[in-house]
Structure formats: C-alpha cells, structure tokens
Design a protein around this motif. Structure first.
Motif, mmCIF file in Angstrom:
data_model
loop_
_atom_site.group_PDB
_atom_site.id
_atom_site.type_symbol
_atom_site.label_atom_id
_atom_site.label_comp_id
_atom_site.label_asym_id
_atom_site.label_seq_id
_atom_site.Cartn_x
_atom_site.Cartn_y
_atom_site.Cartn_z
ATOM 1 N N ARG A 135 0.796 -1.237 0.000
ATOM 2 C CA ARG A 135 0.000 0.000 0.000
ATOM 3 C C ARG A 135 0.823 1.278 0.000
ATOM 4 N NH1 ARG A 135 -4.498 -1.046 4.632
ATOM 5 N NH2 ARG A 135 -5.796 -2.501 3.472
ATOM 6 N N ASN A 136 2.148 1.162 -0.038
ATOM 7 C CA ASN A 136 2.985 2.359 0.059
ATOM 8 C C ASN A 136 4.207 2.255 -0.849
ATOM 9 O OD1 ASN A 136 1.887 3.705 2.768
ATOM 10 N ND2 ASN A 136 2.072 1.505 3.169
ATOM 11 N N TYR A 155 -2.930 8.409 -3.128
ATOM 12 C CA TYR A 155 -2.437 9.604 -2.445
ATOM 13 C C TYR A 155 -0.933 9.786 -2.585
ATOM 14 C CZ TYR A 155 -6.986 9.125 -0.283
ATOM 15 O OH TYR A 155 -8.333 8.993 -0.083
ATOM 16 N N SER A 157 2.180 12.047 -0.618
ATOM 17 C CA SER A 157 2.518 12.911 0.520
ATOM 18 C C SER A 157 4.008 13.213 0.515
ATOM 19 C CB SER A 157 2.156 12.208 1.839
ATOM 20 O OG SER A 157 0.782 11.907 1.882
ATOM 21 N N PHE A 159 7.359 14.853 2.922
ATOM 22 C CA PHE A 159 7.885 15.241 4.234
ATOM 23 C C PHE A 159 9.340 15.672 4.076
ATOM 24 C CE2 PHE A 159 4.733 11.910 4.934
ATOM 25 C CZ PHE A 159 3.933 12.456 5.914
ATOM 26 N N ALA A 160 9.717 16.735 4.780
ATOM 27 C CA ALA A 160 11.136 17.073 4.861
ATOM 28 C C ALA A 160 11.836 15.935 5.592
ATOM 29 C CB ALA A 160 11.327 18.386 5.602
ATOM 30 N N TYR A 161 13.038 15.579 5.155
ATOM 31 C CA TYR A 161 13.751 14.475 5.803
ATOM 32 C C TYR A 161 15.163 14.917 6.170
ATOM 33 C CZ TYR A 161 14.734 9.650 7.037
ATOM 34 O OH TYR A 161 15.032 8.509 7.733
ATOM 35 N N GLY A 187 3.463 18.242 8.739
ATOM 36 C CA GLY A 187 2.634 17.143 8.245
ATOM 37 C C GLY A 187 1.512 17.650 7.346
ATOM 38 N N THR A 190 0.376 16.357 2.959
ATOM 39 C CA THR A 190 -0.043 14.953 2.922
ATOM 40 C C THR A 190 -1.345 14.775 2.146
ATOM 41 O OG1 THR A 190 -1.109 15.309 5.051
ATOM 42 C CG2 THR A 190 1.072 14.326 5.083
ATOM 43 N N SER A 191 -1.579 13.537 1.729
ATOM 44 C CA SER A 191 -2.838 13.152 1.066
ATOM 45 C C SER A 191 -3.171 14.030 -0.132
ATOM 46 C CB SER A 191 -3.997 13.166 2.066
ATOM 47 O OG SER A 191 -3.757 12.237 3.089
ATOM 48 N N MET A 209 11.080 13.297 1.510
ATOM 49 C CA MET A 209 10.600 11.914 1.482
ATOM 50 C C MET A 209 9.212 11.929 0.848
ATOM 51 S SD MET A 209 9.744 9.748 4.895
ATOM 52 C CE MET A 209 9.729 7.970 4.930
ATOM 53 N N ILE A 211 5.862 9.751 -0.175
ATOM 54 C CA ILE A 211 5.150 8.492 0.062
ATOM 55 C C ILE A 211 3.877 8.481 -0.775
ATOM 56 C CG2 ILE A 211 4.104 6.955 1.782
ATOM 57 C CD1 ILE A 211 5.769 8.241 3.917
ATOM 58 N N SER A 213 0.518 6.317 -1.400
ATOM 59 C CA SER A 213 -0.165 5.341 -0.546
ATOM 60 C C SER A 213 -1.630 5.193 -0.912
ATOM 61 C CB SER A 213 -0.049 5.773 0.918
ATOM 62 O OG SER A 213 -0.666 7.035 1.084
ATOM 63 N N GLU A 214 -2.231 4.163 -0.376
ATOM 64 C CA GLU A 214 -3.680 3.991 -0.528
ATOM 65 C C GLU A 214 -4.250 3.415 0.767
ATOM 66 O OE1 GLU A 214 -4.349 1.177 -3.683
ATOM 67 O OE2 GLU A 214 -3.783 -0.526 -2.432
ATOM 68 N N GLY B 105 -0.571 -0.002 7.934
ATOM 69 C CA GLY B 105 -1.386 0.700 6.938
ATOM 70 C C GLY B 105 -0.608 1.782 6.213
ATOM 71 N N ARG B 106 -1.178 2.989 6.140
ATOM 72 C CA ARG B 106 -0.561 4.061 5.356
ATOM 73 C C ARG B 106 0.642 4.659 6.075
ATOM 74 N NH1 ARG B 106 -5.104 8.013 2.975
ATOM 75 N NH2 ARG B 106 -3.252 9.310 2.717
ATOM 76 N N LEU B 107 1.792 4.609 5.408
ATOM 77 C CA LEU B 107 3.019 5.109 6.042
ATOM 78 C C LEU B 107 3.076 6.630 6.060
ATOM 79 C CD1 LEU B 107 5.502 2.407 4.738
ATOM 80 C CD2 LEU B 107 4.875 2.833 7.115
ATOM 81 N N ASP B 108 2.287 7.304 5.223
ATOM 82 C CA ASP B 108 2.238 8.767 5.319
ATOM 83 C C ASP B 108 1.555 9.180 6.622
ATOM 84 O OD1 ASP B 108 -0.091 7.691 4.202
ATOM 85 O OD2 ASP B 108 -0.618 9.553 3.185
ATOM 86 N N ALA B 112 3.470 11.305 9.565
ATOM 87 C CA ALA B 112 2.892 12.564 10.062
ATOM 88 C C ALA B 112 2.784 12.530 11.592
ATOM 89 C CB ALA B 112 1.526 12.808 9.426
ATOM 90 N N ARG B 115 6.295 12.858 13.264
ATOM 91 C CA ARG B 115 6.796 14.233 13.292
ATOM 92 C C ARG B 115 6.061 15.063 14.341
ATOM 93 N NH1 ARG B 115 9.638 14.576 8.182
ATOM 94 N NH2 ARG B 115 9.975 12.348 7.970
ATOM 95 N N LEU B 184 22.977 10.860 11.025
ATOM 96 C CA LEU B 184 21.560 10.685 10.677
ATOM 97 C C LEU B 184 21.300 9.352 9.986
ATOM 98 C CD1 LEU B 184 18.724 12.036 10.398
ATOM 99 C CD2 LEU B 184 19.476 12.890 8.183
#
Lengths: 215, 215
Positions: A135-136, A155, A157, A159-161, A187, A190-191, A209, A211, A213-214, B105-108, B112, B115, B184
């Motif tokens: 799913r990801n 979806y 999404s 994220f700063a990493y 955050g 996302t989505s 980063m 992602i 996903s569903e 499930g969803r890793l996003d 989130a 963080r 890191l």
C-alpha cells in the motif's frame, strides 16, 4: 535500464506484487527469507543473499535446488541481509532499485532500511531507489525539479527528511504550492492527489521523502 | 501523574493491549474510529474526538450511548483526528501521553504522527510522549542523560532524528558505547538488549529516536 528488485524477509502480507514489476531485464534478489517469498510468488531470484538463519534446513535445500547464484554469509556478520542485497544490487549498475519486504513488523528494521535508502539516494543520485509495500511506495527526492508520474496508489505525501526544506513548489497535483516552507515537523503536505498523469515538485536544498499510498 | 492514552483508528491488529496501560488515573481518548477499538477492548474512553466520518450511523449511535464526552468536528477541518486528540491530551496537563493505532497501513499517516510526536516532545519536554503498537514502542529522547527501564520488548534501537548526533554514550545495555558518533544515516545502534533492569543513554545535542521492539 536495469531494474533490480530486492525482496527481504519482513512480514509477507506487506509485500508488493513482485510480478507487476518484473520484465525480462529485471534482476530479482532474494535477501534471506525473502528468497522463499519470491519463489512463492512464482519468481526464482537470480541472486539469493544473506546468512539464511531464518530458513529451515528443508527450505535451504529448496533454495539450493534452484538455478540462483547463492551468496551465503556467516550469521555473525557486520551488515544486515538487506544491506548486503543493496550492495549486490549496486554491482549490477542499475538505473532503478526497488526494495520490498522491509515494512510492517519491527519498526527499527524499517527505520534502518529507510536511512540506508536515504543514504544510497544521496550517494548514487542517478539511480532511483524505492521502498515498496502493498500500500505504500517511498522515495527520497533530491533538490531540483522532479517529474512525478501518477501511480495506482491514490495519495501522494511529502515530508522534509533530515532537515527543513525552505521553499517547495508543486504543480499538477490537487493542492499546488508556490515556494512554501516545509519544516522537518510539517505534516501538511499529505494526502495530495494527481489531477492528470504527471506532476512536478521543485525545491532547492535538503531532501524530501515522498510516500505514495492507498487506504 | 496523569497518563493519557490516545487510541487512533489505524489497522486494529497493530494496537497495543490498552488494558495493560490503564489504571484509575489514566484518561483514555478515542480518536474517531479508535473509540470503537477501545470499547472492543472493554474500555469506554473518557473523551471521544474527531469527525467520525469513519464510523457507520449505527456505530455513531453506539458511541453516543456511552458516558463519554464527545467532541465532534466537521469533516472539512484543518487538523487530523489524531492531532485533535493530542491537543485535547495537552489540556489534561499529563505527565505521559501514549498513542496507539497509528502504525501499519498508510506510512504517510505514520510519518505525520511521528513528526507531530517529535515536535510535541521538543515543545513539552516535561511530558513523556510515546507511540505504542503491539510490537514497538517509540520515544524521542532529548539531550542529556535518559534513564531507560527494561520493558517486555526484547530489543532497543536508537537513531539520530532530524540531524547528526555527535557523541553517544550507552551504559547498562549489551553493547555499550562511549562518545560514539551517530550520523543521521546510521543504522548501527540497533537490536541492543538490556542486561539488567535499567540503562542510560547520554548525548549533548539534537534528538534520538528510540524504538523498543520484538520479533
């Protein structure tokens, strides 16, 4: 255009559908127990690597009866089976490396792989490194403009990493941004969703980063 | 010594055993569908919060028949149900906040929450913030010396989060370190184990993500 798929030995219900990624130029590497997962999905890995301490004597025999090149390491080694497989993948001069079987279960294992993929993406920016589960899909994006193609996952999404990203511009997704700051803790990106077949994301420093996903 | 437990609506098989955390001073908050998970485990949350768009009309009636304080938000809100629950937890002036139902499930969604917990740990350092699943406990450690207590989970792993940690000293675990750098990308501080009931980890800047886990 060599694509390498690494199948590691994480919880089997998290695996992506390997066959959907494989064509005649794809090289499949089984990391330890992941080798058995490949065979269960109808694919004999070209290479099997690891200490194989997670397989039974009977399963080990089964692996040896295949045509695979087997690299067996002692259990007391300095690296994980997945990292050995990633190093082996590098030697194939790939354009794309996809790793599955590393999500679910122990989150320390997941975090370790995530950091390794992040590091490899920095060190080998011409290769696309991806973590895939059912799913990801996860990728690390480097500074510049990245073109993104719509996938089967609904979806997307961001994220700063590893540090704040000061200015992010998104085009071609449902929610667009122009020079928007993305702090490490943010955050809000996302989505998001594709509205057409492609989109772009642009930023100037650090790493994002992504992602897909569903539910 | 108020402990708050938030149960969110992620995959139910990932939930920790809520009863093992609850005593008479514990406040349980159900975030959206997580409220039903609590009831299924024999606990009526004191507070239920969210847009409840993930529950059926029948389930919504069931929630309304409890004694819980219900805070229902419109579906088009600026924050997630889990973040609303975290804000509600803060108003209870807790010493400890544990969040479950946010893994798998969803890793996003997971990223989130991770963080957000990282940010809350920085902003409210006197509160212990923890993510708990069936097999993993996650905390963010701040600079200084942190005393760690053995848990039922066999392994303890550490990762730099958001930036390199220059010097890490570990005492009382199977693998000790003295002023060891933790970049890191480092995945070497993993799968450590307690040899007694307690241990310490010391460092001087940035943040360490600690994951206790079991196979």
């Amino acid at each position: 255009m060599t694509r390498v798929i690494i199948c590691a030995g994480g919880p089997v219900e998290e695996l992506c559908d390997l066959l959907s990624y494989v064509n005649k130029e794809t090289v499949v590497i089984g990391a330890d127990r992941g080798s058995l997962y490949c065979i269960a999905q109808g694919i004999t890995p070209a290479i099997m690597i690891g200490d194989f301490d997670s397989v039974t004597a009977e399963e080990w025999q089964q692996l040896q009866q295949t045509n695979a090149e087997i690299e067996r390491y002692p259990a007391e080694k300095d690296d994980t089976d997945t990292n050995l497989a990633l190093q082996r993948a590098l030697a194939l001069t790939p354009t794309e490396v996809i790793v599955t079987g590393v999500t679910g279960g122990r989150l320390d294992h997941y975090e370790a792989v995530l950091r390794k993929i992040y590091e490899l993406q920095q060190d080998y920016p011409h290769i696309t490194w991806q973590i895939a589960s059912r799913r990801n899909h996860i990728r690390f994006l480097l500074p510049g403009t990245t073109k993104l193609n719509k996938s089967a996952l609904a979806y997307v999404s961001f994220f700063a990493y590893g540090g704040d990203v000061s200015s992010v511009t998104i085009r071609g997704l449902k929610y667009e941004t122009t020079n928007e700051p993305m702090p490490l803790t943010c955050g809000l990106f996302t989505s998001n969703e594709f509205i057409g077949e492609a989109a772009t994301i642009s930023f100037e420093e650090n790493t994002i980063m992504m992602i897909m996903s569903e539910d």
